[in-house]
Design a protein around this motif. Structure first.
Motif, PDB file in Angstrom:
ATOM      1  N   GLN A   1      34.708  49.977  38.946  1.00 27.16           N
ATOM      2  CA  GLN A   1      33.669  49.800  39.959  1.00 27.16           C
ATOM      3  C   GLN A   1      33.221  48.348  39.870  1.00 27.16           C
ATOM      4  O   GLN A   1      32.472  47.967  38.988  1.00 27.16           O
ATOM      5  N   LEU A   2      33.711  47.530  40.776  1.00 20.32           N
ATOM      6  CA  LEU A   2      33.586  46.081  40.621  1.00 20.32           C
ATOM      7  C   LEU A   2      32.182  45.501  40.671  1.00 20.32           C
ATOM      8  O   LEU A   2      31.963  44.472  40.056  1.00 20.32           O
ATOM      9  N   PRO A   3      31.217  46.086  41.385  1.00 22.62           N
ATOM     10  CA  PRO A   3      29.906  45.434  41.422  1.00 22.62           C
ATOM     11  C   PRO A   3      29.359  45.098  40.040  1.00 22.62           C
ATOM     12  O   PRO A   3      28.732  44.068  39.858  1.00 22.62           O
ATOM     13  N   GLU A   4      29.676  45.954  39.039  1.00 23.34           N
ATOM     14  CA  GLU A   4      29.159  45.686  37.698  1.00 23.34           C
ATOM     15  C   GLU A   4      29.826  44.471  37.064  1.00 23.34           C
ATOM     16  O   GLU A   4      29.336  43.918  36.093  1.00 23.34           O
ATOM     17  N   LEU A   5      30.992  44.031  37.641  1.00 21.80           N
ATOM     18  CA  LEU A   5      31.677  42.859  37.088  1.00 21.80           C
ATOM     19  C   LEU A   5      31.206  41.569  37.731  1.00 21.80           C
ATOM     20  O   LEU A   5      31.397  40.504  37.191  1.00 21.80           O
ATOM     21  N   MET A   6      30.615  41.679  38.920  1.00 20.98           N
ATOM     22  CA  MET A   6      30.237  40.466  39.641  1.00 20.98           C
ATOM     23  C   MET A   6      29.080  39.778  38.916  1.00 20.98           C
ATOM     24  O   MET A   6      28.154  40.423  38.458  1.00 20.98           O
ATOM     25  N   SER A   7      29.178  38.446  38.842  1.00 22.54           N
ATOM     26  CA  SER A   7      28.140  37.715  38.115  1.00 22.54           C
ATOM     27  C   SER A   7      27.432  36.756  39.044  1.00 22.54           C
ATOM     28  O   SER A   7      27.626  36.766  40.245  1.00 22.54           O
ATOM     29  N   ALA A   8      26.624  35.891  38.471  1.00 29.88           N
ATOM     30  CA  ALA A   8      25.681  35.064  39.228  1.00 29.88           C
ATOM     31  C   ALA A   8      26.336  34.370  40.411  1.00 29.88           C
ATOM     32  O   ALA A   8      27.272  33.599  40.244  1.00 29.88           O
ATOM     33  N   PRO A   9      25.831  34.615  41.640  1.00 25.83           N
ATOM     34  CA  PRO A   9      26.438  34.015  42.820  1.00 25.83           C
ATOM     35  C   PRO A   9      26.241  32.512  42.908  1.00 25.83           C
ATOM     36  O   PRO A   9      26.942  31.848  43.640  1.00 25.83           O
ATOM     37  N   GLU A  10      25.308  31.961  42.143  1.00 29.99           N
ATOM     38  CA  GLU A  10      25.077  30.520  42.268  1.00 29.99           C
ATOM     39  C   GLU A  10      26.139  29.695  41.545  1.00 29.99           C
ATOM     40  O   GLU A  10      26.160  28.479  41.649  1.00 29.99           O
ATOM     41  N   GLU A  11      27.015  30.371  40.781  1.00 30.93           N
ATOM     42  CA  GLU A  11      28.042  29.617  40.073  1.00 30.93           C
ATOM     43  C   GLU A  11      29.024  28.989  41.064  1.00 30.93           C
ATOM     44  O   GLU A  11      29.255  29.499  42.143  1.00 30.93           O
ATOM     45  N   GLN A  12      29.629  27.903  40.659  1.00 31.30           N
ATOM     46  CA  GLN A  12      30.562  27.186  41.534  1.00 31.30           C
ATOM     47  C   GLN A  12      31.862  27.983  41.667  1.00 31.30           C
ATOM     48  O   GLN A  12      32.393  28.508  40.697  1.00 31.30           O
ATOM     49  N   LEU A  13      32.378  28.040  42.905  1.00 26.59           N
ATOM     50  CA  LEU A  13      33.675  28.672  43.126  1.00 26.59           C
ATOM     51  C   LEU A  13      34.773  27.751  42.614  1.00 26.59           C
ATOM     52  O   LEU A  13      34.670  26.535  42.684  1.00 26.59           O
ATOM     53  N   GLN A  14      35.853  28.368  42.133  1.00 22.27           N
ATOM     54  CA  GLN A  14      36.961  27.588  41.590  1.00 22.27           C
ATOM     55  C   GLN A  14      37.649  26.807  42.709  1.00 22.27           C
ATOM     56  O   GLN A  14      37.812  27.294  43.814  1.00 22.27           O
ATOM     57  N   ASP A  15      38.060  25.606  42.423  1.00 25.74           N
ATOM     58  CA  ASP A  15      38.693  24.742  43.416  1.00 25.74           C
ATOM     59  C   ASP A  15      40.109  25.233  43.708  1.00 25.74           C
ATOM     60  O   ASP A  15      40.936  25.348  42.811  1.00 25.74           O
ATOM     61  N   PHE A  16      40.385  25.504  45.008  1.00 22.89           N
ATOM     62  CA  PHE A  16      41.715  26.005  45.367  1.00 22.89           C
ATOM     63  C   PHE A  16      42.777  24.916  45.292  1.00 22.89           C
ATOM     64  O   PHE A  16      43.946  25.197  45.474  1.00 22.89           O
ATOM     65  N   SER A  17      42.371  23.689  45.021  1.00 23.90           N
ATOM     66  CA  SER A  17      43.384  22.650  44.844  1.00 23.90           C
ATOM     67  C   SER A  17      44.196  22.896  43.579  1.00 23.90           C
ATOM     68  O   SER A  17      45.215  22.264  43.353  1.00 23.90           O
ATOM     69  N   LEU A  18      43.723  23.846  42.755  1.00 18.53           N
ATOM     70  CA  LEU A  18      44.482  24.189  41.551  1.00 18.53           C
ATOM     71  C   LEU A  18      45.753  24.968  41.879  1.00 18.53           C
ATOM     72  O   LEU A  18      46.599  25.178  41.022  1.00 18.53           O
ATOM     73  N   VAL A  19      45.888  25.437  43.147  1.00 18.89           N
ATOM     74  CA  VAL A  19      47.128  26.104  43.548  1.00 18.89           C
ATOM     75  C   VAL A  19      48.210  25.043  43.655  1.00 18.89           C
ATOM     76  O   VAL A  19      48.090  24.100  44.431  1.00 18.89           O
ATOM     77  N   PRO A  20      49.294  25.155  42.849  1.00 22.08           N
ATOM     78  CA  PRO A  20      50.336  24.118  42.863  1.00 22.08           C
ATOM     79  C   PRO A  20      50.970  23.982  44.245  1.00 22.08           C
ATOM     80  O   PRO A  20      51.060  24.940  44.996  1.00 22.08           O
ATOM     81  N   ASP A  21      51.448  22.762  44.547  1.00 19.17           N
ATOM     82  CA  ASP A  21      52.058  22.499  45.845  1.00 19.17           C
ATOM     83  C   ASP A  21      53.258  23.391  46.109  1.00 19.17           C
ATOM     84  O   ASP A  21      53.507  23.794  47.239  1.00 19.17           O
ATOM     85  N   GLU A  22      54.016  23.705  45.047  1.00 13.38           N
ATOM     86  CA  GLU A  22      55.233  24.492  45.287  1.00 13.38           C
ATOM     87  C   GLU A  22      54.937  25.910  45.750  1.00 13.38           C
ATOM     88  O   GLU A  22      55.811  26.600  46.240  1.00 13.38           O
ATOM     89  N   LEU A  23      53.676  26.381  45.578  1.00 12.32           N
ATOM     90  CA  LEU A  23      53.324  27.710  46.058  1.00 12.32           C
ATOM     91  C   LEU A  23      52.917  27.689  47.521  1.00 12.32           C
ATOM     92  O   LEU A  23      52.771  28.739  48.140  1.00 12.32           O
ATOM     93  N   GLU A  24      52.716  26.514  48.075  1.00 16.99           N
ATOM     94  CA  GLU A  24      52.297  26.404  49.472  1.00 16.99           C
ATOM     95  C   GLU A  24      53.514  26.227  50.362  1.00 16.99           C
ATOM     96  O   GLU A  24      54.505  25.607  49.991  1.00 16.99           O
ATOM     97  N   GLU A  25      53.444  26.748  51.581  1.00 17.63           N
ATOM     98  CA  GLU A  25      54.526  26.575  52.536  1.00 17.63           C
ATOM     99  C   GLU A  25      54.550  25.127  53.012  1.00 17.63           C
ATOM    100  O   GLU A  25      53.523  24.510  53.240  1.00 17.63           O
ATOM    101  N   ASP A  26      55.755  24.606  53.161  1.00 18.50           N
ATOM    102  CA  ASP A  26      55.926  23.255  53.662  1.00 18.50           C
ATOM    103  C   ASP A  26      56.143  23.327  55.163  1.00 18.50           C
ATOM    104  O   ASP A  26      57.212  23.683  55.613  1.00 18.50           O
ATOM    105  N   ASN A  27      55.113  23.011  55.937  1.00 18.83           N
ATOM    106  CA  ASN A  27      55.213  23.087  57.392  1.00 18.83           C
ATOM    107  C   ASN A  27      55.326  21.700  58.023  1.00 18.83           C
ATOM    108  O   ASN A  27      55.032  21.510  59.194  1.00 18.83           O
TER     109      ASN A  27
END
Length: 626
Positions: A333-359
């Motif tokens: 039951q995930l609500p009990e896992l959710m923590s403080a909403p004011e925390e910073q979201l992780q930067d999606f730039s951490l997704v490596p380029d090779e995982l992105e489609e080359d358009n």
């Protein structure tokens, strides 16, 4: 289990058991789908990947109502031994389905065929029944669901604490995809309904999927959870086989006049968009294990709000909690896992380029001449080797009708051209083959090449590999009519075939598929006879980057190479002769790059024009010998 319903055998790999899952995760996913579909049509075998494991240890925590058998790899049917698991084979037959997506789609189809009242099961295949149908080698979405997420979670679970601090990039990529706008069939109508709802400030109730939303719920019962989104209403209405409310269906005149570009975008409800599909059932066991492990490590899931919402929503789908219970999956039951909403979201730039489609290749300006001139200035021109046996032909009139491509659904002219194409490939293979060789017909389609080879070379074993089920079934019907005993059929993506072979052959392998076939042959040190097709579909993928050879890479950029590929498709007979000639030269250059790339692996490769050239606008053919 009665023999009448154990004709098909399902083989699943077994490496170990961890918490409430069997690994590899492909096995847990397969068992979860069987439980969700309440399908007992298959005799299920676990195949230990390491040392033998006792029955009691393996079956203790399996789905309680599934009978599971242990079998060693050496006891597998020979055709299955050439494939990665999971795999399904008809008992005592030579037709095998291999790879997670192919097997799961087959389970769904067989479940519906056995009980046509299970329309909800068939709906798992999505619009036009195409969910996870595109092969992982070319579809980023199939690759993410079928390969990347399961592997990422398995690595996450086995990593030491200091190495599993960060969220795996593939999980972050899924989070990003869940945030992308949804495109569905008829989405214009749904987006207009959403605009009307927004204008009206409507806060209709969200139906929570009845019978399992709470322990007390009765089947079909709908609960109201304000505020609603139109997407949830549409998705849940479909799952409950209900019509959308009339108030939503009626559009005001000013809504109908709104430009499509001004309509609101749709949000994800499930993995592929609005509707619950087999993709959700593939991801659930994986994401569940990731979340359980994250919880035990005290990790914060604030970085994954969309995955967390998706995980909660999937649990509301009828049948999911029941299937999870059978598989001993204790859903969180995930609500009990959710923590403080004011925390910073992780930067999606951490997704490596090779995982992105080359358009980058979506728009090209100008013709191929500057690129061809650039190559010519560096001494590179299209060159073709002389045909080794230009007049060689099979005596088609003396062959049974089931051998001829005219047996399929094609015109007389097209059947003649297909025979001419086959003359070229069969002639080349005949010069290479010796008794006892294994010949693989990749991307076999209806088996035009493989059936001729199996009939003409009874001392060789021929394997047809094709991703499209109906094409392969047609090929098997033709083979059965001929009584061929030296032929196997494997419905799978190329990557799921790992058998040894001596010669690889492919007629008109589309786009990147040509490079996939050649790579398979290089890995097996097998000779190859390959005719490419659909040059315009060539593009960079996770596995393949263009140009292929060192010589071409030193001269051409990816974009310049793509210009050659696009114009290599300009060879249709209705085009002006000068344009066709340029198209043929572009074909020759693209294939020269491929030939040189193969020669870097100690191969001798010739690029040949088929005879007569009129047999196909795509009349190039590689012959490669290690």
């Amino acid at each position: 289990m009665k023999d009448s319903v154990t004709e098909e055998h399902l083989y699943l790999a077994f490496s170990h058991q961890y918490r409430d899952s069997i690994f590899p995760l492909h096995t847990s996913i397969s068992l979860f789908l069987l439980s969700y579909c309440d399908c007992k049509l298959f005799k299920v075998f676990l195949v230990p990947t390491g040392e033998d494991v006792g029955d009691q240890c393996v079956t203790k925590n399996l789905a309680g109502d599934l009978e599971v058998h242990l079998i060693s790899r050496s006891q597998l049917p020979v055709v299955v031994q050439s494939c990665s698991l999971p795999a399904v084979v008809v008992k005592d037959d030579k037709f095998c389905r291999a790879g997670l997506s192919v097997v799961l789609r087959h389970i769904i189809q067989k479940t519906f065929e056995a009980d046509p009242s299970k329309k909800d099961v068939l709906e798992l295949l999505g619009f036009k029944k195409t969910c996870l149908k595109a092969c992982a080698e070319v579809s980023q979405w199939t690759r993410l669901c079928e390969i990347s997420i399961p592997l990422a979670v398995e690595r996450f679970l086995t990593a030491s604490p200091e190495h599993c601090q960060a969220i795996p990039p593939d999980i972050l990529l899924l989070e990003r995809k869940l945030g992308e706008p949804v495109r569905v069939h008829n989405d214009d109508k749904i987006r207009r309904q959403k605009l009307q709802q927004q204008k009206a400030g409507a806060k209709a109730a969200v139906p929570v999927l009845g019978k399992e939303a709470t322990e007390e719920s009765k089947p079909g019962e709908v609960h109201e959870h304000p505020p609603a989104s139109l997407e949830l209403s549409v998705a849940f209405s479909k799952l409950l086989a209900q019509e959308a409310p009339d108030a939503i269906n009626r559009e005001a005149p000013h809504i109908r006049r709104t430009k499509t570009s001004d309509l609101p975008l749709l949000d994800h409800v499930f993995a592929e968009g609005l509707y619950f599909t087999v993709a959700d059932l593939v991801l659930l066991p994986c994401i569940h294990q990731f979340l359980v492990s994250s919880k035990k490590q005290g990790k914060n899931l604030v970085n994954l709000p969309l995955i967390s919402s998706w995980y909660r929503r999937v649990q509301e789908v009828p049948g999911v909690k029941k299937a999870a219970g059978k598989c001993n999956m204790e859903l969180l039951q995930l609500p009990e896992l959710m923590s403080a909403p004011e925390e910073q979201l992780q930067d999606f730039s951490l997704v490596p380029d090779e995982l992105e489609e080359d358009n980058d290749d979506s728009h090209f300006i100008g013709g191929p001449r500057p690129t061809m001139t650039k190559l010519m200035e560096n001494g590179i021109e299209a060159k073709f080797s002389p045909h080794p046996c230009p007049s060689w032909t099979l005596d088609w009139t003396s062959l049974p009708s089931a051998v001829s491509p005219g047996e399929g659904k094609m015109s007389r002219d097209r059947a003649l051209r297909k025979q001419q194409q086959l003359n070229n490939l069969v002639a080349a293979v005949t010069k290479l083959a010796k008794p006892g060789d294994v010949i693989v017909d990749f991307c076999s389609g209806g088996g035009h090449v493989g059936i001729v080879l199996a009939y003409m070379m009874p001392s060789c074993q021929v394997i047809l590999i094709e991703n499209k089920e109906l094409s392969l079934i047609r090929a098997k019907d033709r083979s059965d009519e001929l009584g061929l005993n030296n032929i196997w059929f494997i419905q799978a993506n190329l990557d799921y075939f790992n058998g040894t072979f001596n010669i690889g052959v492919a007629l008109h392998a589309c786009g990147v598929a040509t490079d996939m076939v050649i790579e398979h042959c290089l890995r097996a040190r097998a000779a190859f006879v390959v005719s490419p097709c659909c040059y315009g579909f060539i593009q960079n993928t996770v596995k393949f980057k263009y140009p292929r050879s060192h010589q071409f890479k030193e001269i051409l950029s990816y974009k310049e190479h793509m210009i050659l590929c696009r114009f290599a498709d300009q060879t249709a007979v209705q085009l002006p002769p000068e344009r066709r000639l340029i198209g043929k030269q572009c074909m020759g250059l693209v294939d020269l790059d491929r030939a040189w790339a193969a020669e870097e692996h100690n191969y001798c490769v010739q690029v040949i024009s088929m005879e007569p050239e009129s047999c196909s606008p795509k009349n190039n053919m590689f012959v490669g010998i290690p």
